[in-house]
Design a protein around this motif. Structure first.
Motif, PDB file in Angstrom:
ATOM      1  N   THR A 193       0.815  -1.217   0.000  1.00 41.61           N
ATOM      2  CA  THR A 193       0.000   0.000   0.000  1.00 41.61           C
ATOM      3  C   THR A 193       0.851   1.270   0.000  1.00 41.61           C
ATOM      4  O   THR A 193       0.423   2.288  -0.546  1.00 41.61           O
ATOM      5  CB  THR A 193      -0.964   0.008   1.203  1.00 41.61           C
ATOM      6  N   ALA A 194       2.041   1.221   0.573  1.00 43.66           N
ATOM      7  CA  ALA A 194       2.904   2.402   0.589  1.00 43.66           C
ATOM      8  C   ALA A 194       3.354   2.758  -0.828  1.00 43.66           C
ATOM      9  O   ALA A 194       3.298   3.926  -1.233  1.00 43.66           O
ATOM     10  CB  ALA A 194       4.108   2.173   1.494  1.00 43.66           C
ATOM     11  N   SER A 195       3.781   1.764  -1.608  1.00 49.41           N
ATOM     12  CA  SER A 195       4.199   2.047  -2.984  1.00 49.41           C
ATOM     13  C   SER A 195       3.013   2.441  -3.856  1.00 49.41           C
ATOM     14  O   SER A 195       3.139   3.301  -4.733  1.00 49.41           O
ATOM     15  CB  SER A 195       4.938   0.858  -3.591  1.00 49.41           C
ATOM     16  N   ALA A 196       1.852   1.840  -3.625  1.00 45.98           N
ATOM     17  CA  ALA A 196       0.658   2.230  -4.376  1.00 45.98           C
ATOM     18  C   ALA A 196       0.321   3.691  -4.096  1.00 45.98           C
ATOM     19  O   ALA A 196      -0.070   4.436  -5.007  1.00 45.98           O
ATOM     20  CB  ALA A 196      -0.514   1.322  -4.033  1.00 45.98           C
ATOM     21  N   ALA A 197       0.497   4.126  -2.855  1.00 52.96           N
ATOM     22  CA  ALA A 197       0.229   5.530  -2.507  1.00 52.96           C
ATOM     23  C   ALA A 197       1.202   6.462  -3.222  1.00 52.96           C
ATOM     24  O   ALA A 197       0.807   7.542  -3.685  1.00 52.96           O
ATOM     25  CB  ALA A 197       0.301   5.721  -0.993  1.00 52.96           C
ATOM     26  N   VAL A 198       2.469   6.060  -3.327  1.00 52.18           N
ATOM     27  CA  VAL A 198       3.441   6.867  -4.062  1.00 52.18           C
ATOM     28  C   VAL A 198       3.019   6.969  -5.527  1.00 52.18           C
ATOM     29  O   VAL A 198       2.978   8.064  -6.097  1.00 52.18           O
ATOM     30  CB  VAL A 198       4.871   6.281  -3.941  1.00 52.18           C
ATOM     31  N   ALA A 199       2.691   5.837  -6.155  1.00 51.27           N
ATOM     32  CA  ALA A 199       2.273   5.848  -7.561  1.00 51.27           C
ATOM     33  C   ALA A 199       1.054   6.749  -7.764  1.00 51.27           C
ATOM     34  O   ALA A 199       0.995   7.525  -8.729  1.00 51.27           O
ATOM     35  CB  ALA A 199       1.977   4.424  -8.028  1.00 51.27           C
TER      36      ALA A 199
END
Length: 167
Positions: free
Chosen positions: A133-139
């Motif tokens: 979820t952290a990388s999805a939030a960055v994207a």
């Protein structure tokens, strides 16, 4: 191609050097690499590190270290392709202790802009584990949207987040 040196408000994005390998290896061999199929061996870390460096000469893309002018390396951002990825992929990870400070978003935005600007690509993707979820939030902050028809690498569950050059 010589890797670009990109500057953001707080970071310098520069080519990896041998002194960066210890921190890179510590990430790849830790549980923090779980969304990249890890933890991995030191040998895999070395192979990936060399791949990130060599792709600059072979494909005009590769890895860049996130360097704080007063604090040293805090992670990596990369634009990679080659046989392992169906499309050029924008990826990032942070070394231990660098999370939660916006470095990934800041660095990935700079490399995205370079890829879709001076590098001349029309589209790039980020392959992200659905549980990351952290990388999805960055994207999402970078303006990417999920492409349900995008080709994925390997057999692991992966979402394809797509970025496009502005019209």
């Amino acid at each position: 191609m010589i890797p670009p040196v990109l500057h953001t408000e707080r970071l310098t994005l520069r080519a990896p050097v041998m002194a960066d390998f210890a921190a890179y290896c510590a990430f790849v061999t830790s549980d923090r690499a779980r969304f990249m199929g890890g933890p991995h061996s030191e040998g895999t870390a070395w192979s990936w590190f060399c791949n990130d460096v060599a792709q600059w000469a072979l494909l005009d893309m590769g890895g860049l270290i996130l360097d704080l002018p007063e604090g040293g390396p805090v992670g990596q951002v990369s634009l990679t392709h080659g046989p392992q990825f169906p499309e050029p992929e924008l990826g990032w990870f942070l070394f231990d202790g660098a999370e939660g400070q916006g470095y990934a978003t800041e660095a990935a935005a700079a490399l995205r802009d370079w890829a879709l600007g001076p590098r001349g690509l029309d589209t790039i993707v980020s392959y992200i584990d659905p549980d990351n979820t952290a990388s999805a939030a960055v994207a999402r902050r970078l303006g990417a949207t999920i492409d349900p028809n995008g080709a994925t690498p390997g057999n692991a569950p992966t979402q394809v987040w797509r970025y496009r050059r502005a019209a």
